[in-house]
Design a protein around this motif. Sequence first.
Motif, PDB file in Angstrom:
ATOM      1  N   ILE A   1       4.958 -98.563 -74.303  1.00 39.26           N
ATOM      2  CA  ILE A   1       5.774 -99.775 -74.247  1.00 39.26           C
ATOM      3  C   ILE A   1       5.275-100.798 -75.262  1.00 39.26           C
ATOM      4  N   GLU A   2       3.978-100.839 -75.486  1.00 42.84           N
ATOM      5  CA  GLU A   2       3.418-101.770 -76.484  1.00 42.84           C
ATOM      6  C   GLU A   2       3.918-101.426 -77.893  1.00 42.84           C
ATOM      7  N   LEU A   3       4.100-100.143 -78.188  1.00 44.68           N
ATOM      8  CA  LEU A   3       4.657 -99.756 -79.488  1.00 44.68           C
ATOM      9  C   LEU A   3       6.069-100.322 -79.660  1.00 44.68           C
ATOM     10  N   ILE A   4       6.873-100.252 -78.607  1.00 47.92           N
ATOM     11  CA  ILE A   4       8.236-100.786 -78.663  1.00 47.92           C
ATOM     12  C   ILE A   4       8.212-102.300 -78.819  1.00 47.92           C
ATOM     13  N   ARG A   5       7.333-102.955 -78.082  1.00 47.81           N
ATOM     14  CA  ARG A   5       7.229-104.421 -78.190  1.00 47.81           C
ATOM     15  C   ARG A   5       6.812-104.839 -79.600  1.00 47.81           C
ATOM     16  N   GLU A   6       5.975-104.035 -80.215  1.00 43.71           N
ATOM     17  CA  GLU A   6       5.531-104.317 -81.589  1.00 43.71           C
ATOM     18  C   GLU A   6       6.732-104.361 -82.541  1.00 43.71           C
ATOM     19  N   LEU A   7       7.664-103.445 -82.355  1.00 42.61           N
ATOM     20  CA  LEU A   7       8.873-103.440 -83.182  1.00 42.61           C
ATOM     21  C   LEU A   7       9.775-104.621 -82.851  1.00 42.61           C
TER      22      LEU A   7
ATOM     23  N   LEU B   1       9.288-104.290 -91.686  1.00 42.27           N
ATOM     24  CA  LEU B   1       8.634-103.062 -91.246  1.00 42.27           C
ATOM     25  C   LEU B   1       7.171-103.362 -90.925  1.00 42.27           C
ATOM     26  N   PRO B   2       6.798-103.295 -89.636  1.00 41.86           N
ATOM     27  CA  PRO B   2       5.383-103.502 -89.311  1.00 41.86           C
ATOM     28  C   PRO B   2       4.568-102.296 -89.758  1.00 41.86           C
ATOM     29  N   ALA B   3       3.272-102.485 -89.829  1.00 40.28           N
ATOM     30  CA  ALA B   3       2.389-101.381 -90.219  1.00 40.28           C
ATOM     31  C   ALA B   3       2.515-100.245 -89.207  1.00 40.28           C
TER      32      ALA B   3
ATOM     33  N   ASP C   1      13.494 -96.029 -84.873  1.00 37.64           N
ATOM     34  CA  ASP C   1      13.714 -97.406 -85.330  1.00 37.64           C
ATOM     35  C   ASP C   1      13.049 -97.625 -86.688  1.00 37.64           C
ATOM     36  N   ARG C   2      11.861 -97.085 -86.863  1.00 35.83           N
ATOM     37  CA  ARG C   2      11.174 -97.222 -88.157  1.00 35.83           C
ATOM     38  C   ARG C   2      11.978 -96.530 -89.269  1.00 35.83           C
ATOM     39  N   LEU C   3      12.531 -95.349 -88.977  1.00 36.95           N
ATOM     40  CA  LEU C   3      13.330 -94.654 -89.991  1.00 36.95           C
ATOM     41  C   LEU C   3      14.586 -95.445 -90.346  1.00 36.95           C
ATOM     42  N   LEU C   4      15.217 -96.061 -89.358  1.00 32.57           N
ATOM     43  CA  LEU C   4      16.393 -96.892 -89.643  1.00 32.57           C
ATOM     44  C   LEU C   4      16.020 -98.069 -90.533  1.00 32.57           C
TER      45      LEU C   4
ATOM     46  N   HIS D   1       2.675-100.313 -95.485  1.00 35.82           N
ATOM     47  CA  HIS D   1       2.917-100.254 -94.046  1.00 35.82           C
ATOM     48  C   HIS D   1       3.488 -98.918 -93.593  1.00 35.82           C
ATOM     49  N   MET D   2       3.728 -98.001 -94.521  1.00 33.55           N
ATOM     50  CA  MET D   2       4.336 -96.723 -94.174  1.00 33.55           C
ATOM     51  C   MET D   2       3.278 -95.614 -94.142  1.00 33.55           C
TER      52      MET D   2
END
Length: 196
Positions: free
Chosen positions: A7-13, A21-23, A82-85, A105-106
Amino acid sequence: MFCDKAIELIRELQRMSDGQLPAFNEDGLRQVLQEMEALYEQNQTDVNEAKGGGRADLIPSVKLRHCCLLRNKRCLTAYLYDRLLRIRALRWEYGSVLPANIRFHMCAEELQWFGQYKKSLASFMRSLGGGGGLDITQDMKPPKSLYIEVRCLKDHGELEVDDGTVILLKKNSQHFLPRWKCEHLIRQGVLEHIMS
């Protein structure tokens, strides 16, 4: 608590909702995968014990861990998708060469995916409209007017417009022409768009 790291990964986005684009959070991804592996192994142990020892009291725990596995899987999939989009949108915004601060960041796989997407898009554009192709990444917003003012940078000769009028393109002459009629001449360096 189960699924907290996913869930923390999703919140980061969500914190970067403006399309940035976050790291890439490789450490967070690894922790979620380790949690999933531990949940799976515990489920395997409990399922074998429930089958062999007739322990039906373990079934609710197995179901809970299975739901946590599915939730982690959905969160990881959503994070990566989401990152790919966002990376795909960056190709349309920045072109085929991304700035260094974005590339930083990629992860390696995302850079590889971006390269493949860039090649596919270029191949598609080459297949459109005639020999030179058509750059569909230009003019993402509709033009404000169909006519633009241009200056001739070198002698080019005659140009016929829609109504049959022939215009002589001489060096330093200025004209008000249909945008579509002179875009290729602007790209060739014959004309220059005069910004008002």
